[in-house]
Scaffold this active site. Structure first.
Site, PDB file in Angstrom:
ATOM      1  CB  SER A   1      -8.208   0.227   5.218  1.00 43.32           C
ATOM      2  OG  SER A   1      -9.185   1.394   5.421  1.00 43.32           O
TER       3      SER A   1
ATOM      4  CE  LYS B   1      -3.998   1.712   2.603  1.00 44.28           C
ATOM      5  NZ  LYS B   1      -4.863   1.437   3.772  1.00 44.28           N
TER       6      LYS B   1
ATOM      7  CB  SER C   1      -8.011   3.012   2.542  1.00 42.46           C
ATOM      8  OG  SER C   1      -7.240   2.530   3.459  1.00 42.46           O
TER       9      SER C   1
END
Length: 456
Positions: free
Chosen positions: A176, A73, A152
């Protein structure tokens, strides 16, 4: 087509059945064909893969994850790269990092290769997975419509679902890791806060953020968790994850809003069908009232901690360059401006009380593990969300169930429980603070039962 699991791929490397260079070349080519999934692709991983193949052919001792391709990420520091957290505004100030984030360094030390930075909701502040700067990844299901990937940790989850890599490293502040896992039919884990180091991870909510793995299976997440928390010693083989006998697993299903309020029919049907499969296999499924879960939902929806913690970090930048933010993220962050010091203290106190209340109610219900849907909805179409005046409500609904675990300070995993070719649904198993090992063992059992039933 899914990539092999983490363990199977590593076993194939060790047995000479697969070459790291070939696998990484295929991953990089697939990454180039996947719009919106990456913010950066690192082709130099191919040269690293070739060196690993050469070392293996020469009989050199290699670390346990040697050659395993992963994505990160875009909020993890990587030596030699700037960290932008899915934003454009940080381009004005981001520096080339001198060191890896702690969890990245441990993975690198174990031999993992990083093929790129995965796209994400800007600054990790959305459960939808949209990003106006780098494009929107699409959920693996129903590509003709184009549906939310979940956020996310959106790009990494889609990359695993597409078969680019067998696993990715995300972070979870209110769902997330688990939401994009649920929306893409993979496994995603939110570890206990503090289990994995946050050093070198761009913060959203420093009191809630938790790095976490997403993978094709529970075992892959377990392996990466083991490495990232520093439990793998030099020269050690990968740990084995023992699954419990189904008859020794007891799940408690709460009767609160996470199960009954505003739940899509597809989610309710898949979840109840999964409970039936588990009971048929010998798992004990009990139901109980846990009112504190509704209190967690209420606090997340109306008095979130992340809102003012994000504002504290971004206030000056928002004043100077607010027009460079994702408009939705900008609006959410500015909600934190009105939260004064007294209100902040009250929210921390309220969260601490929720942690205690949930722990007491779980003990009373003899609930080692709770089970409820990871999200109350299937992935909404992107076209119905973008520019929707109710976008904030859509985001809160997506995160509602998953956020409960962050507010009672537990750990959780989302497992796919839908039938093949149907809308993706995640069954979430949640445990108390520090019960990560037990959660992994129970999740391995539940995963086995679900997969056997789903694929019949």
């Amino acid at each position: 087509m899914r990539a092999p699991t983490v363990r199977r791929l590593l076993d194939a490397f060790a047995a000479g059945e697969a070459r790291c260079e070939t696998v990484v070349a295929q991953a990089l080519a697939a990454a180039e064909r996947s719009p919106g999934v990456f913010t950066r692709i690192d082709a130099d991983a191919l040269e690293q893969a070739a060196r690993i193949d050469q070392a293996r052919a020469a009989g050199e001792a290699l670390p346990a994850l040697a050659g395993l391709p992963l994505t990160l990420k875009d909020l993890f520091n990587v030596q030699g790269q700037p960290t932008l957290a899915g934003s454009k505004v940080l381009q004005h100030e981001a520096v080339v990092e001198a060191a890896d984030a702690v969890v990245v360094g441990r993975l690198r030390g174990a031999g993992a290769l990083f093929i790129g930075r995965a796209n994400m909701s800007e600054f990790a502040f959305s459960g939808m997975g949209l990003n106006p700067h780098y494009g929107n990844p699409q959920c693996i299901w129903d590509r003709a419509t184009g549906r939310l990937p979940g956020g996310s940790s959106s790009g990494g989850a889609v990359g695993v679902a597409e078969g680019i890599t067998p696993a990715t490293i995300g972070s979870d502040t209110a769902g997330s890791c688990r939401v994009p896992a649920a929306f893409n039919g993979i496994v995603g884990v939110k570890p206990t806060y503090g289990r994995l180091s946050l050093r070198g991870v761009y913060p959203l909510s420093p009191t809630s953020d938790a790095p976490g793995p997403l993978a094709n299976d529970v075992d892959g997440c377990f392996i990466l968790d083991h490495v990232m928390r520093g439990a793998l010693r030099h020269g050690e083989a990968l740990p084995k994850l023992p699954a419990r006998a189904a008859g020794k697993v007891r799940l408690v299903v709460p009767a609160e809003s996470v199960l009954v309020d505003d739940v899509d029919a597809e989610v309710a049907a898949a979840f109840e069908r999964a409970l039936g499969w588990l009971q048929d296999a010998g798992v004990v499924v009990a139901r109980a009232r846990l009112p504190a879960l509704d209190d967690c939902v209420d606090m997340f929806s109306n008095r979130a901690v992340a809102v003012f913690e994000a504002w504290q970090d971004h206030a000056e930048r928002l004043q100077q360059r607010g027009d460079e933010y994702d408009p939705f993220v900008r609006r959410r962050m500015r909600n934190g401006e009105s939260v004064n010091a007294e209100a902040r203290r009250a929210r921390y106190q309220e969260k601490a009380a929720l942690v205690a209340a949930c722990a007491q109610q779980m003990r009373a219900a003899r609930a080692e593990v709770l089970a409820y849907p990871a999200t109350p909805c299937i992935p909404p179409p992107i076209a119905e969300v973008e520019n929707n005046p109710r976008i904030a409500d859509i985001n809160l609904r997506i995160l509602r169930n998953a956020s409960t675990v962050n507010y009672f300070d537990g750990c959780a995993v989302s497992l796919p429980c839908h039938l093949p070719d149907q809308a993706p649904v995640g069954l979430m198993l949640s445990a108390g603070n520090g019960d990560d090992r037990n959660l992994y063992e129970i999740a391995a059992t539940v995963e086995s039962v679900l997969n056997n039933a789903r694929m019949k």
